[in-house]
Design a protein around this motif. Structure first.
Motif, short mmCIF file in Angstrom:
data_model
loop_
_atom_site.label_atom_id
_atom_site.label_comp_id
_atom_site.label_asym_id
_atom_site.label_seq_id
_atom_site.Cartn_x
_atom_site.Cartn_y
_atom_site.Cartn_z
N THR A 145 -8.06 4.02 3.20
CA THR A 145 -8.59 5.37 3.38
C THR A 145 -8.00 5.92 4.67
N LYS A 182 -2.94 3.93 -3.42
CA LYS A 182 -3.82 4.75 -2.58
C LYS A 182 -5.25 4.22 -2.51
N SER A 227 0.82 -1.21 0.00
CA SER A 227 0.00 0.00 0.00
C SER A 227 0.86 1.27 0.00
#
Length: 89
Positions: free
Chosen positions: A77, A73, A10
């Motif tokens: 969140t 991305k 991530s």
């Protein structure tokens, strides 16, 4: 997926070895519980990561084994980003 691998894929943390080190120093929580680098991460988990004077809280939205930079991305969140005041005077 392992916590350290998710953090690398991530791109929250750039290197898996650094992610492992941070997790093994009890600076990462999954859903409020202290996590190790080998802890499993699932969709909808909330991760709280302490970087020096910054605390980042994210929700896992997706899990992939590999991603391109612009896709990273989409895996999480940011829920909250706080900074500790480093001025103790």
């Amino acid at each position: 997926m392992r916590l350290d691998k998710f953090l690398k894929v991530s791109r929250i943390i750039k290197r898996r070895s650094v992610a492992k080190e941070i997790a093994d120093k009890d600076r990462i929580q999954i859903n409020g519980k202290t996590a190790k680098s080998s802890s499993s991460v699932a969709v909808e988990d909330e991760l709280t990561i302490q970087f020096g004077n910054k605390t980042l809280k994210v929700r896992v939205d997706n899990i992939k084994d590999t991603t391109k930079k612009d896709e990273a991305k989409d895996l999480y969140t940011v829920l909250e980003e706080t900074y500790k005041d480093s001025d103790n005077t």
